[in-house]
Structure formats: structure tokens, C-alpha cells
Design an enzyme around this catalytic site. Structure first.
Site, PDB file in Angstrom:
ATOM      1  N   GLY A 215      24.786  32.777  -0.023  1.00  0.00           N
ATOM      2  CA  GLY A 215      24.246  32.882  -1.374  1.00  0.00           C
ATOM      3  C   GLY A 215      22.730  32.716  -1.323  1.00  0.00           C
ATOM      4  N   ALA A 218      18.057  27.224  -1.347  1.00  0.00           N
ATOM      5  CA  ALA A 218      17.665  26.332  -0.262  1.00  0.00           C
ATOM      6  C   ALA A 218      18.817  26.008   0.686  1.00  0.00           C
ATOM      7  CB  ALA A 218      17.099  25.039  -0.856  1.00  0.00           C
ATOM      8  N   ILE A 219      20.035  25.871   0.158  1.00  0.00           N
ATOM      9  CA  ILE A 219      21.143  25.444   1.025  1.00  0.00           C
ATOM     10  C   ILE A 219      21.510  26.516   2.056  1.00  0.00           C
ATOM     11  CG2 ILE A 219      23.591  24.778   1.040  1.00  0.00           C
ATOM     12  CD1 ILE A 219      22.952  23.135  -1.506  1.00  0.00           C
ATOM     13  N   GLU A 238      26.784  39.777   0.096  1.00  0.00           N
ATOM     14  CA  GLU A 238      26.294  40.408  -1.136  1.00  0.00           C
ATOM     15  C   GLU A 238      24.787  40.631  -1.035  1.00  0.00           C
ATOM     16  OE1 GLU A 238      27.596  38.276  -4.557  1.00  0.00           O
ATOM     17  OE2 GLU A 238      25.590  38.309  -5.419  1.00  0.00           O
TER      18      GLU A 238
HETATM   19  N1  COA Z   1      24.738  18.323 -14.318  1.00  0.00           N
HETATM   20  C1  COA Z   1      23.568  18.564 -14.928  1.00  0.00           C
HETATM   21  N2  COA Z   1      22.610  19.374 -14.422  1.00  0.00           N
HETATM   22  C2  COA Z   1      22.866  19.961 -13.263  1.00  0.00           C
HETATM   23  C3  COA Z   1      24.078  19.774 -12.563  1.00  0.00           C
HETATM   24  C4  COA Z   1      25.024  18.895 -13.132  1.00  0.00           C
HETATM   25  N3  COA Z   1      26.167  18.656 -12.524  1.00  0.00           N
HETATM   26  N4  COA Z   1      24.053  20.484 -11.441  1.00  0.00           N
HETATM   27  C5  COA Z   1      22.892  21.146 -11.420  1.00  0.00           C
HETATM   28  N5  COA Z   1      22.180  20.813 -12.519  1.00  0.00           N
HETATM   29  C6  COA Z   1      20.831  21.291 -12.862  1.00  0.00           C
HETATM   30  C7  COA Z   1      19.866  21.004 -11.728  1.00  0.00           C
HETATM   31  O1  COA Z   1      19.309  19.699 -11.850  1.00  0.00           O
HETATM   32  C8  COA Z   1      18.831  22.093 -11.939  1.00  0.00           C
HETATM   33  O2  COA Z   1      17.998  21.742 -13.005  1.00  0.00           O
HETATM   34  P1  COA Z   1      16.425  22.062 -12.977  1.00  0.00           P
HETATM   35  O3  COA Z   1      16.347  23.568 -12.900  1.00  0.00           O
HETATM   36  O4  COA Z   1      15.927  21.500 -14.241  1.00  0.00           O
HETATM   37  O5  COA Z   1      15.924  21.393 -11.733  1.00  0.00           O
HETATM   38  C9  COA Z   1      19.687  23.286 -12.414  1.00  0.00           C
HETATM   39  O6  COA Z   1      20.883  22.724 -12.945  1.00  0.00           O
HETATM   40  C10 COA Z   1      20.052  24.244 -11.286  1.00  0.00           C
HETATM   41  O7  COA Z   1      20.782  23.520 -10.297  1.00  0.00           O
HETATM   42  P2  COA Z   1      20.599  23.754  -8.729  1.00  0.00           P
HETATM   43  O8  COA Z   1      21.806  23.251  -8.067  1.00  0.00           O
HETATM   44  O9  COA Z   1      19.285  23.245  -8.276  1.00  0.00           O
HETATM   45  O10 COA Z   1      20.530  25.325  -8.668  1.00  0.00           O
HETATM   46  P3  COA Z   1      20.580  26.330  -7.474  1.00  0.00           P
HETATM   47  O11 COA Z   1      19.379  27.182  -7.630  1.00  0.00           O
HETATM   48  O12 COA Z   1      20.817  25.692  -6.164  1.00  0.00           O
HETATM   49  O13 COA Z   1      21.843  27.203  -7.880  1.00  0.00           O
HETATM   50  C11 COA Z   1      24.048  27.561  -8.746  1.00  0.00           C
HETATM   51  C12 COA Z   1      23.133  26.662  -7.906  1.00  0.00           C
HETATM   52  C13 COA Z   1      25.430  27.016  -8.655  1.00  0.00           C
HETATM   53  C14 COA Z   1      23.581  27.574 -10.195  1.00  0.00           C
HETATM   54  C15 COA Z   1      23.963  28.992  -8.136  1.00  0.00           C
HETATM   55  O14 COA Z   1      24.340  28.931  -6.792  1.00  0.00           O
HETATM   56  C16 COA Z   1      24.874  29.973  -8.863  1.00  0.00           C
HETATM   57  O15 COA Z   1      24.500  30.498  -9.882  1.00  0.00           O
HETATM   58  N6  COA Z   1      26.081  30.261  -8.312  1.00  0.00           N
HETATM   59  C17 COA Z   1      27.022  31.193  -8.894  1.00  0.00           C
HETATM   60  C18 COA Z   1      26.833  32.579  -8.358  1.00  0.00           C
HETATM   61  C19 COA Z   1      27.095  32.673  -6.881  1.00  0.00           C
HETATM   62  O16 COA Z   1      27.572  31.744  -6.239  1.00  0.00           O
HETATM   63  N7  COA Z   1      26.799  33.808  -6.297  1.00  0.00           N
HETATM   64  C20 COA Z   1      27.097  33.992  -4.892  1.00  0.00           C
HETATM   65  C21 COA Z   1      26.339  34.929  -4.128  1.00  0.00           C
HETATM   66  S1  COA Z   1      24.586  35.069  -4.366  1.00  0.00           S
END
Ligand code: COA
Length: 433
Positions: A215, A218-219, A238
């Protein structure tokens, strides 16, 4: 007529191209960093020409001014993903959202669930045969173009000529706007200690000869840092970003062990910097295909040792994964997550991984929770998930009972939240942890 002559006849200014669109059309815009900026700008500039036109887009990386309040009379926005520039509009109800597995988006266009009037695309310069490449995003835009009544292309010398099923012939385009400008870029993310710990845990699950889906963010990039000593890795993903380039250059990713498309990386779009765009230009080792092929779980599963690495917002103690909302607020979409979780699960020797920091909001909130927040969307079902990875370790959920799932998930949660989770677990299952 020779294609060169056709090309010249189709050349128009951005305004002329846009004013050829009927007022109440459904307009599908090319995805992510392939957005034809000059055409979207012209759409917004000529807003008075439009009444209730629907703009369909997925990850909008441009300004997305069509969602602004003063555009209400002219445009509605149908988001296939709530990206940074459209998220607020979706949350405020100024835009609507269509939920759909990424691999099924082309079907929406082909089978008329979403009839396409206009496709706004961006292409490379034509080759000597008059073929233009749709470049860095093929995903849904190939299908949108094939099913559109009108195709308008921004032809940009900076758009890479990508290989695979990425081409459209000049004769199939209705209007051409020549405008060269640098593509939208996405800077590599900052990788901190927590991401490194998660990445190291993910990498420990990757065997030599595996094929990877990564995906964005950073991870996945952190996982790549710990794959330097692996051998014969492949990519069927993807998307990819700059993070893979070092492993490609060092020969760790050589795609040699893939049991089909051997020697080639398979993607449906890329997002990154110019270095990545230069790498995919005219490069037969990277093939771009439509998303109904790349993300089709059956196609994915044909790769042995398929490893998917994705992330989420919350996971409950039974394994339900919320990846796309914070409570009721849509923050992204399913994208290809479930496509790859299922494909990896069906692959011989495959593993699906959901990798997350154990907390959010600077450590104040646990992402591993007893129940999902009210309104949270279950993106990946607990029946589909397998490996969950945090900075504290790896939990495997397949084949585990509800009690066991709770135990292993609490075991990789942040220590600050473990006692609270254990209390809830003991109350729910009426036994000692
Ligand atoms: N409760 C409250 N807030 C939360 C939270 C929780 N449990 N988990 C995350 N957040 C907040 C974070 O603090 C962050 O806030 P900020 O922007 O104010 O710092 C925001 O939500 C985004 O979280 P983060 O985990 O840093 O985002 P990311 O960029 O690593 O993306 C997903 C993580 C899950 C949103 C992203 O991977 C996604 O959209 N996945 C679905 C689509 C997918 O998996 N596609 C696959 C192929 S590309």
C-alpha cells in the site's frame, strides 16, 4: 487519413475542449498523479457552462476546486475514495461517495451502473504509430475511456510512455489539448522508529521468492528497508512508489521467481517523484494493466507466495478491520485492500498482512479496540484477515477462536492499553485472560 493529420485536426485550447461537454454530463477524471490538471482547471474556470455535472474521481491529488461551496450549482462530486482534497466535502455532504472494491470500478462503467459521458485523460506524446500511453495511471481510466461518449486528452511530454495495456490511439480521442507540465508528485514519507519496528516485523514474514503488494505510506516503505537481504522478490501491486526503486536497482526485486509475468513488475498505477516516473518510462520491465486485471483476487492468487501489506485505522478484538473512516467520517476508501487480502489468502504460500502503529493521535488512542467506534466501517471482514503487525509484534488470526484472537491482539497492543483491554476481554468471555 494519417494519424498525424487527425492529431492536428483534433488540437484545441483547454476552453474549447471543455465547452464541447454537454452541461449535465457525468465526467470521469483520470486518477491520482495522472490527473489532467489543465482540463480540470478549465472545467472549473468554465463553471457557468455546467449545471449539475457529475465529476467522478478516485484519489484526487489536484486542487479539486469543483467541490468548493460556490460550485454547488454547477458540479456534484461522486468520490470513489475520499482523498486529502475531497475528504472534507464528502464528510460535509457537499460530495457523495460510491463504495466499491477497486477491481470492480471498471465494471461500474462497462455495465452502465455509472454511465460515462466524458473521460478526461492525460497521455504521453504519440509514438510513431499514433499510440498515446495513458502513462502512470491505467486503473479505471482505460475502462472509462472505452465506455465514454467523448474523450478529451491532455497530451503532456512529461507523461511517461508506460508499457502493458496502457495505450489509446489518436483516432479514438475526440479533442486534444497539448500542454506539457510536470506531473503531480508525491514525496516519500518520513519513516520514524515506530514505522521501522513495524517494517522489520513485516519483513520477517517475507520469504525469498515472494511477490509483494504494498500500500501507500510510511509502513510499506519501512518494510522495504528491511528486505535488502532477501532474494528474488517480485511485485504484483495495485501501485508502487519510490520506495521500491532501491531494491530494484540492487537486484533484490528482480521478478524472476514469479510464476507468471516472470521478470516483470505488474501495477495499475504509480505515485511518487520524477525519479519513479523516469524509471517507468519506456520500461518493458514494468507493465501497467487495468485494475480489473491487476486487482482481481483470482489473478493475484495465481502468484505463489503473494504477500499483501496494507494498513488500517482500527481493529477490534475479533479482527474486524476499519481502514476508511474515523467513526462516521469517511477518510479514504476500501481501495484495493480487500482485493489483495483475498488474493494473498488464496495464493499458495501467500500471506495477507495488516500493519499498524499500535496507537494513533500521538499515543492517546489505541488502534486495537474492544469494539469499533460508532459509525466505523468494516473494510476488511474478520473472516478475511490473517496477520496483524504492530511495533510490538505479529498476531496471526486465521484459525483462531474469538478468545484466542483477543489474546494475540492484546499481546501486540500498546502496553498503556493492555490492562483495559484485558479487563474488557475477561468480562466478555467470563474467564481469566
Ligand atoms: N482514531 C482516531 N484517529 C485515528 C485513528 C484512530 N483509531 N487511526 C488513525 N487516526 C488518524 C491519525 O492520527 C491521522 O490523523 P492526522 O492526519 O491528523 O495525523 C489520520 O487518522 C490518518 O491515519 P494514519 O494511520 O496516519 O494514515 P495513513 O496515511 O498511514 O493511512 C489508512 C492509513 C488506513 C487511512 C490508509 O492505509 C487507507 O486509506 N487504507 C485503505 C485503502 C487501502 O488499504 N488501499 C490499499 C492499497 S493502496
Amino acid at each position: 487519413m494519417e494519424w498525424e493529420e487527425l492529431y492536428k485536426k483534433k488540437l484545441v485550447s483547454p476552453d474549447e475542449a471543455i465547452l464541447n461537454i454537454n452541461s449535465q454530463s457525468r465526467i470521469v477524471v483520470a486518477h491520482a498523479c495522472a490527473e489532467p490538471k489543465i482540463l480540470v482547471d478549465a472545467l472549473v474556470k468554465n463553471k457557468e457552462h455546467f449545471e449539475n455535472s457529475e465529476i467522478v474521481h478516485m484519489v484526487a491529488m489536484g486542487k479539486a476546486e469543483y467541490v468548493n461551496s460556490d460550485m454547488k450549482k454547477h458540479f456534484t462530486h461522486n468520490a470513489l475514495f475520499a482523498g486529502a482534497s475531497t475528504r472534507k466535502a464528502v464528510q460535509d455532504g457537499r460530495a457523495d461517495f460510491t463504495t466499491c472494491y477497486f477491481h470492480e470500478v471498471p465494471k461500474l462503467f462497462k455495465e452502465g451502473y455509472l454511465k460515462v459521458d466524458v473521460a478526461l485523460i492525460q497521455t504521453s506524446l504519440p509514438d510513431e504509430h499514433g499510440n498515446c500511453s495513458m502513462g502512470i495511471s491505467i486503473d479505471y481510466i482505460k475502462s472509462a475511456s472505452e465506455n465514454a461518449k467523448l474523450i478529451i486528452a491532455q497530451v503532456n511530454k512529461h507523461m511517461p510512455r508506460t508499457m502493458g495495456d496502457s495505450f489509446i490511439h489518436v483516432s479514438d480521442i475526440d479533442y486534444i489539448v497539448e500542454h506539457s507540465e510536470p506531473l503531480i508528485e508525491l514525496c516519500p514519507p518520513k519513516i520514524g522508529d515506530i514505522e521501522k519496528a513495524i517494517g522489520k516485523n513485516c519483513a520477517s514474514l517475507v520469504e525469498d521468492g515472494s511477490t509483494l503488494q504494498l500500500g501507500i505510506g510510511a509502513i510499506p516503505d519501512a518494510a522495504l528497508l528491511f528486505l535488502k537481504d532477501k532474494k528474488n522478490l517480485g511485485i504484483h501491486s495495485e501501485m508502487i512508489s519510490d520506495g521500491v526503486l532501491d531494491l530494484v536497482k540492487s537486484g533484490v526485486i528482480n521478478n524472476k521467481a514469479k510464476n507468471f509475468h516472470t521478470g516483470k513488475m505488474i501495477v495499475t498505477f504509480v505515485m511518487g517523484t520524477k525519479a519513479l516516473y523516469d524509471y517507468v518510462d519506456n520500461n518493458p520491465l514494468v507493465e501497467f494493466h487495468p485494475v480489473d486485471y491487476v486487482n482481481n483476487p483470482i489473478i493475484i492468487a495465481n502468484n505463489d507466495k503473494m504477500i499483501s501489506i496494507n494498513s488500517c485505522v482500527q481493529i477490534d478484538l475479533t479482527g474486524q478491520i476499519c481502514s476508511e473512516s474515523i467513526g462516521y467520517n469517511q477518510i479514504s476508501g476500501v481501495g484495493g485492500q480487500v482485493d489483495f487480502v483475498r488474493g494473498a489468502t488464496m495464493s499458495r504460500g501467500g500471506k495477507s498482512i495488516i500493519a499498524i502503529p499500535s496507537t494513533a493521535a500521538k499515543g492517546k488512542i489505541s488502534r486495537i479496540v474492544s469494539v469499533l467506534d460508532e459509525g466505523a466501517i468494516v473494510t476488511t471482514s474478520r473472516n478475511d484477515v490473517d496477520y496483524i503487525v504492530t511495533e510490538y509484534g505479529i498476531a496471526r488470526l486465521k484459525g483462531k477462536t474469538l478468545k484466542e484472537r483477543g489474546r494475540v491482539l492484546i499481546g501486540i497492543s500498546h502496553p498503556d492499553f493492555r490492562d483495559e483491554l484485558i479487563n474488557i476481554w475477561e468480562e466478555r468471555y467470563r474467564c481469566k485472560f
